[in-house]
Design an enzyme around this catalytic site. Structure first.
Site, mmCIF file in Angstrom:
data_model
loop_
_atom_site.group_PDB
_atom_site.id
_atom_site.type_symbol
_atom_site.label_atom_id
_atom_site.label_comp_id
_atom_site.label_asym_id
_atom_site.label_seq_id
_atom_site.Cartn_x
_atom_site.Cartn_y
_atom_site.Cartn_z
ATOM 1 N N LYS B 78 3.633 3.326 -2.263
ATOM 2 C CA LYS B 78 2.729 2.373 -1.597
ATOM 3 C C LYS B 78 3.562 1.428 -0.753
ATOM 4 O O LYS B 78 4.604 0.938 -1.222
ATOM 5 C CB LYS B 78 1.936 1.617 -2.671
ATOM 6 N N SER B 153 -6.690 -0.964 -3.813
ATOM 7 C CA SER B 153 -5.942 -0.973 -2.576
ATOM 8 C C SER B 153 -4.906 0.152 -2.457
ATOM 9 O O SER B 153 -4.443 0.427 -1.356
ATOM 10 C CB SER B 153 -5.216 -2.309 -2.422
ATOM 11 N N SER B 177 -6.349 -1.853 -8.547
ATOM 12 C CA SER B 177 -5.885 -1.152 -7.344
ATOM 13 C C SER B 177 -5.129 0.150 -7.578
ATOM 14 O O SER B 177 -4.849 0.875 -6.623
ATOM 15 C CB SER B 177 -5.013 -2.076 -6.495
#
Lengths: 94, 486
Positions: B78, B153, B177
């Site tokens: 990420k 996210s 997330s």
């Protein structure tokens, strides 16, 4: 309105944000809706309840005070938008 | 055999037996990205050259017999964990050209283990969002249905794993997330206990809630990755000096000694889709059939978790994001007349609207006259939520619930309706407030063919129990080999 446009402008200034008129309207509406929802917290009796700021409480996380490798000046300045002679350059303050 | 479809466990076996090389495996993953990422947009940066260099080094290491289970395994990261020399944007214009001068501790650990870092994955800007639509650069699509959100996210991480564009990925979880996108994309994702994994080099959103964790194709794969990244780090004073168990060895037969708590309130939760409710009920029956004893538990303050979270997280964010001022790194407005104008213009041009909304909300809640009513009150309710879990775990080992109230919804549905998006975190964010671990494991599909996840939460530092239950559940329902139609 839960939060007025003036309050949004004041808070935006505190947070160093420049927001335009359209965003002021949008944010005051949306943040007002969120604050109305957040106000449901008032229904909960929290008399005498301690606050939690961290779920896993650690105190005094010490480590040895020892010289280690750190980023040098060049690496530290590598991402600077503007630099000069080993320093960060900013516009005039006053 | 399609190499990109391998699990970490399978690939590790083949690499160690010299049946495949890491260079072959990495090339296959890069080819897969080339073939399908045009449809999904999961990657913000692909480091093909760097990955192949790492793969060569891994092959050398494999030939000397000093490999770990991650040596030679292509992983995605990420884009909010610092990677030295590789752009790290946080999906924000304000960090668009930021090239970190150091590695996050998790990256150092993956590199030490010999993993191959393929690239950086899309996310909601600064991890603020539940859809991955709030990226400054691109909207990531759900591999199971390209018109749906992948969740967020860590939506890029979940979509990349689901679409076989990496063998596993790292994400971060501040309110769900990791777990929610894992659920929406049909992969496994675990948020470890707060303090289990170092946050050094993780771009901060809400520091008392943020935690890094893995997303993988199987429970075993997430266990392998967590084992590699977990453990105390002197560079993160909130990381906890707890020993890291051998997670990947956890299996066992049956769940006869396990007591599963079912929160009474979840089935009546606002907005719960009946198909999600039914899938979770079936999952509970499966877990019972493995020998576990299920009991009703009560989490009386869980109704207030969303409200408490959406005070605490924006407050911490407004403070953390004060550092983006255009001075030391990142975007700077081109022609300011003075310093104050530079700050204001830099920040308003650099941050997207969801980030600005949360900064304003947090600054408001912390401002003079409001602190006690908002941050103070929410922090007390956090204590009550934490106590609820402590009380529940006195009579059960794990708690199961849905991950998200609905399957993945259409892109665009909540883009101008932040409160509705926030409410979709209802089942996940209590775990962040309480600091406990939670795993999302696939438990079925909706009528539209969209994945549904089951959440299993446990006591502080008892990820081993989550792996045990999740692994046996996964084996019992055997849906892990179903692939998205790409």
């Amino acid at each position: 309105m839960k939060i007025t446009k003036e309050e949004v402008l004041h808070v935006a200034h505190l947070a160093r944000l420049d927001i335009d008129d359209a965003d002021i309207d949008r944010f005051s509406g949306q943040i007002g809706t969120i604050l109305d929802y957040v106000d449901t917290l008032r229904q909960v009796d929290t008399t005498g309840i301690a606050a939690t700021s961290h779920a896993v409480n650690l105190t005094n996380a010490f480590r040895e005070d020892r010289v280690q490798d750190h980023l040098g000046q060049e690496a530290s300045l590598a991402n600077a938008p503007e630099k000069d002679d080993g320093t960060f350059v900013v516009p005039k303050v006053l | 055999m399609k190499l990109h479809e391998l699990t970490i466990e399978q690939a590790c076996g083949l690499l160690n037996n010299k049946e495949i090389s890491s260079v072959e495996l990495t090339r296959a993953v890069l080819a897969r990205i080339e073939a399908v990422d045009g449809k999904i947009d999961a990657y913000l940066t692909v480091d093909a050259d760097g990955a192949l260099v790492q793969a060569q080094a891994a092959d050398h290491r494999l030939s000397t017999g000093e490999a770990t289970p991650l040596t030679g395994i292509p992983l995605g990261i990420k884009d909010l964990m610092c990677t030295r020399g590789l752009r790290t944007t946080c999906a924000s214009k304000i960090l668009e050209d930021f090239v970190p001068p150091y590695d996050a501790t998790v990256i150092t650990r993956l590199k030490n283990a010999g993993a191959v870092i393929v690239g950086k994955l899309n996310m909601d800007e600064f991890a603020m969002g539940s859809t991955t639509e709030h990226s400054a650069f691109q909207v990531t699509r759900n591999p199971w249905h390209l018109d749906r959100i992948p969740g967020g996210s860590s939506g890029g991480s979940a979509a990349a794993v689901a679409a076989d564009m990496c063998l596993g990925a790292l994400g971060s979880d501040t309110g769900g997330s990791i777990r929610q996108p894992a659920s929406h994309c049909g992969v496994v994702g675990i948020k470890p206990t707060y303090g289990r994994v170092s946050r050094f080099g993780l771009v901060a959103f809400a520091s008392s809630l943020d935690q890094i964790g893995p997303l993988g194709k199987t429970v075993a794969d997430t266990a392998i990755m967590l084992e590699a990244i977990a453990g105390h780090d002197p560079n993160d004073s909130t990381s906890v000096p707890e020993p890291v168990p051998n997670f990947s060895a956890i299996s066992g037969d049956g769940l006869a000694d396990v007591v599963v708590g079912i929160p009474k309130t979840y089935s009546s939760a606002r907005g719960l889709d009946p198909q999600v409710g039914a899938a979770v009920e079936r999952a509970v029956k499966t877990i019972e059939s493995l020998g576990a004893r299920c009991i009703d538990i009560s989490l009386p303050h869980s109704d207030h978790a969303v409200a408490a979270y959406y005070v605490i997280a924006p407050c911490e964010a407004s403070s953390n994001l004060a550092r983006y001022d255009g001075v030391k790194y990142g975007f700077r407005d081109k022609a300011p007349t003075d310093l104050l104008q530079m700050y204001r213009r830099t920040r308003s041009q650099g941050f997207g609207s969801e980030v600005q909304r949360r900064i304003i909300l947090g600054t408001y809640a912390l401002s003079a006259g409001y602190y006690d009513a908002y941050y103070g009150k929410a922090s007390q309710i956090r204590t009550l939520i934490k106590n609820d879990f402590q009380n529940a775990f006195a009579s059960c080992d794990v708690i199961v619930s849905p991950v998200a109230p609905t399957p993945a919804y259409p892109i665009g549905e909540t883009i101008d309706d932040p409160l509705t998006m926030y409410l979709s975190d209802i089942f996940t964010l209590s775990a962040n407030l309480a600091g406990i671990p939670g795993i999302s494991v696939p438990c079925g599909f909706s009528d539209d063919g969209l994945p549904i996840g089951l959440q299993i939460m446990g006591r502080h530092f008892n990820e081993a129990m989550l792996f045990k239950v999740a692994r046996q559940f996964e084996r019992a329902i055997a849906i892990k080999h179903k692939k998205p139609p790409l």
